[in-house]
Each structure stands twice: as structure tokens, then as C-alpha cells.
Write a protein that holds these residues in place. Structure first.
Motif, PDB file in Angstrom:
ATOM      1  N   ILE A  55      47.728  45.635  67.911  1.00  0.00           N
ATOM      2  CA  ILE A  55      47.870  44.235  68.156  1.00  0.00           C
ATOM      3  C   ILE A  55      49.150  43.536  68.210  1.00  0.00           C
ATOM      4  O   ILE A  55      50.102  44.365  67.928  1.00  0.00           O
ATOM      5  N   SER A  56      49.420  42.244  68.375  1.00  0.00           N
ATOM      6  CA  SER A  56      50.900  41.835  68.802  1.00  0.00           C
ATOM      7  C   SER A  56      51.917  42.202  67.639  1.00  0.00           C
ATOM      8  O   SER A  56      51.370  42.330  66.345  1.00  0.00           O
ATOM      9  N   GLY A  57      53.083  42.393  68.057  1.00  0.00           N
ATOM     10  CA  GLY A  57      54.170  42.792  67.545  1.00  0.00           C
ATOM     11  C   GLY A  57      54.087  44.389  66.987  1.00  0.00           C
ATOM     12  O   GLY A  57      54.770  44.643  65.978  1.00  0.00           O
ATOM     13  N   TRP A  58      53.399  45.092  67.630  1.00  0.00           N
ATOM     14  CA  TRP A  58      53.244  46.495  67.477  1.00  0.00           C
ATOM     15  C   TRP A  58      52.778  46.603  65.959  1.00  0.00           C
ATOM     16  O   TRP A  58      53.431  47.593  65.551  1.00  0.00           O
ATOM     17  N   THR A  59      51.821  46.005  65.609  1.00  0.00           N
ATOM     18  CA  THR A  59      50.982  46.304  64.262  1.00  0.00           C
ATOM     19  C   THR A  59      49.909  47.009  64.750  1.00  0.00           C
ATOM     20  O   THR A  59      49.076  46.454  65.462  1.00  0.00           O
ATOM     21  N   GLN A  60      49.486  48.150  63.785  1.00  0.00           N
ATOM     22  CA  GLN A  60      48.231  48.781  64.129  1.00  0.00           C
ATOM     23  C   GLN A  60      47.215  48.293  63.536  1.00  0.00           C
ATOM     24  O   GLN A  60      47.374  47.679  62.355  1.00  0.00           O
ATOM     25  N   ARG A  61      46.113  48.112  64.139  1.00  0.00           N
ATOM     26  CA  ARG A  61      44.932  47.537  63.559  1.00  0.00           C
ATOM     27  C   ARG A  61      44.349  48.645  62.360  1.00  0.00           C
ATOM     28  O   ARG A  61      44.825  49.643  62.204  1.00  0.00           O
ATOM     29  N   GLU A  62      43.837  47.920  61.367  1.00  0.00           N
ATOM     30  CA  GLU A  62      43.208  48.764  60.328  1.00  0.00           C
ATOM     31  C   GLU A  62      42.423  49.555  60.744  1.00  0.00           C
ATOM     32  O   GLU A  62      41.589  49.717  61.805  1.00  0.00           O
TER      33      GLU A  62
END
Length: 189
Positions: A55-62
Motif C-alpha cells: 500500500i502507499s509509502g511502501w508499507t506492506q499490508r497486514e
């Protein structure tokens, strides 16, 4: 593992398949081939990176959410899934008609990543989640590609046997072979 070695047989299987997985190292050309195949076969295209993982900001979804998204995708009747992640092979392989394993040499993959970065640096490429602009590759990412055959290919092979022993697997070993496979599939339709 049901290894397919004849490219014409592989093209015939892909031409009839309703659910296709395309896996392999970063930079191998998974997305390029996947998008072309999905378009020509009228299959819904899904990118693990864009639609499941990031998801946005190179954050991994749970992880639980990633699994829910994948479960929703694989229960559909027609799809092409672009992305490796053997940790989810147990969800994907049992529903897959054929796997295309982009197994190109590591130098070819590194050149592919260099070209991708040159083309997209600082912008969000189409197969990536919104808000994830193309970065310069770090050492861990380059090491992943360089060591893919040694560290990750054995995991793929074990996962293929464990979760999809009946699923045909065709290994693409060069860009020319990828083009030939696509040409054979296009000419069949």
C-alpha cells in the motif's frame, strides 16, 4: 512437478488455461509477459505487488489482509497472477492451470531492474501500488536477485511439489523464449 519442456506444448496449455501464475526473480520480465498474456487471453490481471502486498509509502499490508485478498482472487474462474511469494503458493497453486516460471540468468534480471529503474525512477509504475514510486535498488534487493537460484529456486521447487504436484510448469529461460511463447499464443487465437 509436471515440467513442460516443449514450448509449443506450453503455448497450447496457456492458450486453454483459465488461471495462470507467472513467477520468478525480480527483473525477469514477469509483469511484461503477464500483462501481454492477460490481454491476449482476456484474463483478469493481478499483480501481487500492486493488488496484494503493498500500500502507499511502501508499507506492506497486514499478512491476514493479504491472504484474504488472495483468497478472493483465486476463487475466481479466470485470472493471471503475476508475482512470486512462495509463502502463498498453498493458496494459489491448487487453483492454477499452469505456472510460467521466468527463470532467466541473474545478470539478465539485474539488467531488467536497471532498465525498469531508468524508465520509472521516482514515479509509480503501472504494476505497483499507488504511492510506491520506483526506488533505487538497495543491496538486499540486488542480493535477492543475485542469489535467487541458490536461495529461492529450491523453495519454489519444494512448494510446487507440495502444493501443486499436478500443475504443469514451463520455465522461460530467456527474453527470446518469452517472446516466442507469446507469439505462439497470439497466433493460436
Amino acid at each position: 512437478m509436471v515440467a513442460i519442456t516443449d514450448i509449443k506444448e506450453a503455448a497450447s496449455l496457456v492458450s486453454k488455461a483459465s488461471r495462470i501464475m507467472v513467477v520468478g526473480s525480480s527483473g525477469a520480465g514477469k509483469t511484461t509477459l503477464s500483462q501481454a498474456l492477460a490481454s491476449h487471453r482476456n484474463l483478469e490481471y493481478f499483480s501481487i505487488d500492486r493488488d496484494v502486498r503493498w500500500i502507499s509509502g511502501w508499507t506492506q499490508r497486514e499478512v491476514g489482509e493479504q491472504r484474504r485478498i488472495l483468497e478472493d482472487i483465486v476463487c475466481r474462474e479466470r485470472w493471471l497472477l503475476d508475482g512470486s511469494g512462495p509463502s502463498t503458493f498453498e493458496l494459489r497453486l491448487p487453483r492454477t492451470d499452469i505456472v510460467i516460471w521466468m527463470r532467466l540468468p541473474r545478470v539478465t534480471c539485474l539488467i531488467g531492474v536497471a532498465k525498469r529503474v531508468a524508465r520509472n525512477y521516482g514515479t509509480v509504475r503501472p504494476a505497483m501500488a499507488a504511492g510506491c514510486p520506483e526506488p533505487l535498488p538497495n543491496w538486499d534487493f540486488l542480493s535477492y536477485i543475485w542469489n535467487f537460484e541458490k536461495r529461492h529456486a529450491p523453495v519454489f521447487l519444494r512448494s510446487f511439489e507440495l502444493y501443486g504436484p499436478q500443475v504443469p510448469i514451463f520455465q522461460v529461460k530467456s527474453r527470446a523464449q518469452a517472446r516466442e511463447l507469446l507469439d505462439l499464443i497470439i497466433s493460436a487465437h
